[in-house]
Scaffold this motif. Structure first.
Motif, mmCIF file in Angstrom:
data_model
loop_
_atom_site.group_PDB
_atom_site.id
_atom_site.type_symbol
_atom_site.label_atom_id
_atom_site.label_comp_id
_atom_site.label_asym_id
_atom_site.label_seq_id
_atom_site.Cartn_x
_atom_site.Cartn_y
_atom_site.Cartn_z
ATOM 1 N N SER A 1 -10.272 -4.015 -56.230
ATOM 2 C CA SER A 1 -10.150 -3.260 -57.480
ATOM 3 C C SER A 1 -9.376 -4.072 -58.508
ATOM 4 O O SER A 1 -8.713 -5.051 -58.183
ATOM 5 C CB SER A 1 -9.464 -1.912 -57.233
ATOM 6 O OG SER A 1 -8.127 -2.084 -56.839
ATOM 7 N N LEU B 1 -19.758 -4.023 -65.274
ATOM 8 C CA LEU B 1 -19.670 -2.564 -65.208
ATOM 9 C C LEU B 1 -21.088 -2.099 -64.898
ATOM 10 O O LEU B 1 -21.968 -2.166 -65.758
ATOM 11 C CB LEU B 1 -19.178 -1.983 -66.532
ATOM 12 C CG LEU B 1 -19.140 -0.448 -66.591
ATOM 13 C CD1 LEU B 1 -18.027 0.073 -65.687
ATOM 14 C CD2 LEU B 1 -18.947 0.031 -68.009
ATOM 15 N N PHE C 1 -10.566 -0.031 -61.973
ATOM 16 C CA PHE C 1 -11.964 -0.237 -61.607
ATOM 17 C C PHE C 1 -11.998 -0.435 -60.102
ATOM 18 O O PHE C 1 -11.502 -1.438 -59.590
ATOM 19 C CB PHE C 1 -12.544 -1.455 -62.330
ATOM 20 C CG PHE C 1 -12.728 -1.225 -63.800
ATOM 21 C CD1 PHE C 1 -13.905 -0.679 -64.287
ATOM 22 C CD2 PHE C 1 -11.728 -1.550 -64.698
ATOM 23 C CE1 PHE C 1 -14.080 -0.451 -65.638
ATOM 24 C CE2 PHE C 1 -11.886 -1.339 -66.058
ATOM 25 C CZ PHE C 1 -13.069 -0.789 -66.530
ATOM 26 N N ASN D 1 -19.269 6.299 -69.688
ATOM 27 C CA ASN D 1 -18.520 5.078 -69.373
ATOM 28 C C ASN D 1 -18.561 4.079 -70.526
ATOM 29 O O ASN D 1 -17.554 3.469 -70.862
ATOM 30 C CB ASN D 1 -19.070 4.411 -68.112
ATOM 31 C CG ASN D 1 -18.415 4.930 -66.861
ATOM 32 O OD1 ASN D 1 -17.490 5.728 -66.917
ATOM 33 N ND2 ASN D 1 -18.893 4.486 -65.722
ATOM 34 N N CYS E 1 -15.245 2.725 -72.530
ATOM 35 C CA CYS E 1 -14.897 1.301 -72.533
ATOM 36 C C CYS E 1 -14.885 0.735 -73.952
ATOM 37 O O CYS E 1 -14.036 -0.098 -74.278
ATOM 38 C CB CYS E 1 -15.862 0.519 -71.647
ATOM 39 S SG CYS E 1 -15.605 0.816 -69.883
#
Length: 152
Positions: A17, A77, A46, A84, A88
């Protein structure tokens, strides 16, 4: 005399992550001493990254005889939901972050209040029917501090 044994490790390192923090939450002296921020202070995490798609370039360089660390890290991504993408676009494309990369064996801290990192959100969609559409999260910057490591 010290002897270094150059034996092959019996495991593979894999990213797990990426934790992104407000740089102001990571004091320079703490980063210097390898004191990691508490995970509860992370702004964004993430999880479940695909190790094969993680690009990690952290190099030692010099400028005018002064050493520094150059950071150029990116990962895709893959969840390209409108939610999302919208988040972002709002959260990133700024230079005000510190990051912690969490692998299966070690954590790495980069960036701090004095030397913040930039996180960019890049559109890499092809829309060519290849199935290779993605956005990229790119982390970049420079710091005079070496990356700090912590065993898990």
């Amino acid at each position: 005399m010290e002897v270094f044994f150059n034996n092959l490790e019996n495991f593979f390192r894999e990213i797990r992550s990426v934790e992104i923090y407000n740089a102001d939450d990571v004091f320079y002296i703490n980063a210097y001493n390898g004191i990691f921020p508490p995970k509860s202070k992370a702004l964004y995490i993430f999880d479940e990254l695909v190790p094969e798609t993680f690009s990690r370039k952290i190099s030692s360089k010099t400028r005018n005889g002064n050493p520094f660390t150059d950071i150029d890290v990116s990962f895709p991504l893959l969840d390209m939901s409108l939610e999302n993408i919208s988040k972002c676009e709002e959260y990133f494309n700024k230079k005000c972050f510190a990051v912690v990369f969490v692998a299966n064996t070690v954590k790495t801290l980069l960036g701090n209040a004095s030397e913040s990192l930039r996180v960019d959100f890049i559109d890499n969609k092809n829309e060519d029917g290849s199935g290779n559409d993605e956005y990229t999260i790119a982390i970049s910057g420079e710091t005079i501090l070496k990356p700090k490591l912590q065993s898990l």
